[in-house]
Scaffold this motif. Sequence first.
Motif, mmCIF file in Angstrom:
data_model
loop_
_atom_site.group_PDB
_atom_site.id
_atom_site.type_symbol
_atom_site.label_atom_id
_atom_site.label_comp_id
_atom_site.label_asym_id
_atom_site.label_seq_id
_atom_site.Cartn_x
_atom_site.Cartn_y
_atom_site.Cartn_z
ATOM 1 N N CYS A 264 -40.869 40.737 7.006
ATOM 2 C CA CYS A 264 -40.083 40.553 5.781
ATOM 3 C C CYS A 264 -39.582 41.884 5.231
ATOM 4 N N GLN B 266 -45.576 42.386 5.893
ATOM 5 C CA GLN B 266 -45.033 42.816 4.611
ATOM 6 C C GLN B 266 -45.047 44.342 4.538
ATOM 7 N N VAL C 50 -47.180 37.131 8.915
ATOM 8 C CA VAL C 50 -45.941 37.747 8.435
ATOM 9 C C VAL C 50 -46.226 39.190 8.028
ATOM 10 N N LEU D 218 -36.764 34.682 6.987
ATOM 11 C CA LEU D 218 -37.365 34.782 8.316
ATOM 12 C C LEU D 218 -36.643 33.840 9.268
ATOM 13 N N CYS E 77 -38.327 35.020 2.416
ATOM 14 C CA CYS E 77 -39.363 36.041 2.306
ATOM 15 C C CYS E 77 -39.813 36.180 0.855
#
Length: 751
Positions: A380, A464, A462, A386, A433
């Motif tokens: 993200c 970050q 995911v 995404l 995101c």
Amino acid sequence: MLVLLDQICIPKSPKCNVWHWSISAQKDYFCSRKQPDQEGESLRKKILPQNEILYRVYSHLAGIVYQENSTQVYYIEVHIEAEAYKNFMDLISTLTLDVNESVNSSATVQNISITTECNMLTTGIVNCNCNSGYSWSEEVCRDYSQCCNQNECIFNDPNPRAMCLSNNKVFVNGSFTVLGEPFTHSLDDPGSQQYKEFVQTYTSQLESVYSTLGWFDSLMITGLRKGSVIADFVMLLTTPFEVAQFERITTQLEKNNSAGFNLIVTGITSIPQIQQPIPYNNDVCITCCKPEELSKPTWSFQKNAQPSQDITNGTEASVISNSQNSTVYISKTTEVWKGTFTCDYKSDQSDSIRYRASLYLDIALLPQILIISDPQFPSCIGQTNLDITVQCIITNTTENYSVNWIGGEPVNNKPDPLQNGLISYQTHVDNSCAESLEWVNVTCVFVNRLNQTANTTLHIPVIQKSSTVCKPRNGWPQAKANFTAVKFCDPTTVGLQKRNCTGYGLSGNWGNVISECVNRNLREILNDAMDLQRGLGIVVNNADNIFSRLKQSTEQKSINTFPNVNESVEVLYVMQNASKIQKSQWNDTVFPFQDFLSSSSNLLNGSLNDSWRPVGNVGNLALKYLRAVEGIIDQTNLITAPMTDVSQLQQDNEVAQSIVKTIVLLTPTVGITWILGLFVLMLDLTTTPYAQIVNYAFTFFNSFQGFFILLTGYFGEKKVRDALLKRFGQQHSVKSKRESSTGLTSPTNRT
């Protein structure tokens, strides 16, 4: 109604014909307009003057009258009024028929049974039903396909040819070998004169003998092939015959013609139909029924066009037979058992005849699912959405799955083909995101024909801004710390490669690559061995193939990985387990000693030392190997096995002694240390001093396992000891010679 006259026999002449009649009697109308052929018209003329209720004889399949007591089935339709049925039966039972005037043969009716009943409805439609034990003729199935598998049929034609014939048909698929007759090129050509003469001669000979069976219908030679001369033929009888008479005739044919017969008879034994398809992971039983005269059967299984395998007792199959039938019980219906089950009965009187019944078992399959995403770790960072593609990969089968997705929208409803018989279903995930987004969950659900489901869920980490990541390296993708990345193995192997990403802060660290890649041929060998363990195949009949392939695989350089060594040991372990279940007792004629010893010895090659180091939680591989080899040897007779090559015998004995010695020495030394490990699990480690003593003792002695293997595998080998003694002996000899030489040449001090 349609009436079947079961038998017509000749009362005065030794020559005989069996007639198969179909007589149609329907109220107030006639069933057909088809004109009779010449022989049928001749028969009609003989019947009509005696009773006017018989209107028309339609058609029959003409046959040939052969030697004494020969028979032939004819099919004839006769139409009468329903009210005249009883009178007609009285008439036909006393009627003498001239079957063939040229050979002066006649026949009479013995038995009569009703096969079909038809009624005309007020709308002009004709409703017909086959009585129990009868089904529609091939002509009806061809012209009225909707009726073929139905007991009842409706005809729009007011005069249909509605004929039901007996279900009791016996088919003989066979071959006979004419010994001493050479196979020439002309016998390979169906159009050649020699081919036609051969077929005509032997067809006549076979028909003259087999037509003495009741209800003989037809016999046809279908082809010739090499092996002296081998002729394939098919024979049809319209009702079951006496097994003893059939075997007696065949045995007489073999003696009189110096020919070998190989016959497969269907229609004598039977397998009752079961409700299909069968649910996945269920149990099922398949029963084969037989006449009393036949002995214990053999069961076999065939999948697609693969060679058939015998069925015996195993972890998933069991066979139970009694005087009336034989039953196969399958405890776990999977893709392994989807195929054709066949039972073959052999008579005690003849080994050349098999009485066969078959059943195709349809199983509603469920897949083993591998789910992956691309990318494996979506980021993200600098993104608002995404874009993820998720694949669910399964083996391609005939099962038509309904695929549902949770957390994504399918790309298309049709799968994409992949390599090595795999297919892939895909879905697209479009997620916004957010800083709090840590996971994206996607589930694929496969539904079979019986609404059974198999599903798997993928938790996609995911990345970050605050995430710790491992940078891409050598084909490994960017990964989030504290998670595992995966890669596919190369096409010659099966499995996955895995690699952990660990660390904190801005940069993560890649761990070692953990490979689960197994050579494809090794996996196939293991699958075949596991089939034997299930009960699909006889160990004694398949051991040569298994160990020969295992020997070839363990001689390859690619064997030098832990997954391949582990797979090879698993083959040995499964084979010893399967042989125990089947109670196999090897002997010198069936056991592949050399291949087994070579493959077992190859795994102890010094170049594979590093490949024995376990990866993951696989247990003690060395102990598993020892138990497998010991279990197989325990069921063999290595010492007394006769071998013609003395040097080969000596070599094999040395290898066998080496394996046994390793087992005898390593089992206590390696096993005793694990007794201490058992006490470690049983004792409270917080207590002193015993728990600490046992714990340290276990750690200390367990660290010497490699040393024990060195002692038994190297210094315990006579060849190694001889080589070391020779080496040190040479050095000692050279040193002694030097000292002796010095003593002889050095000056002496004399006083």
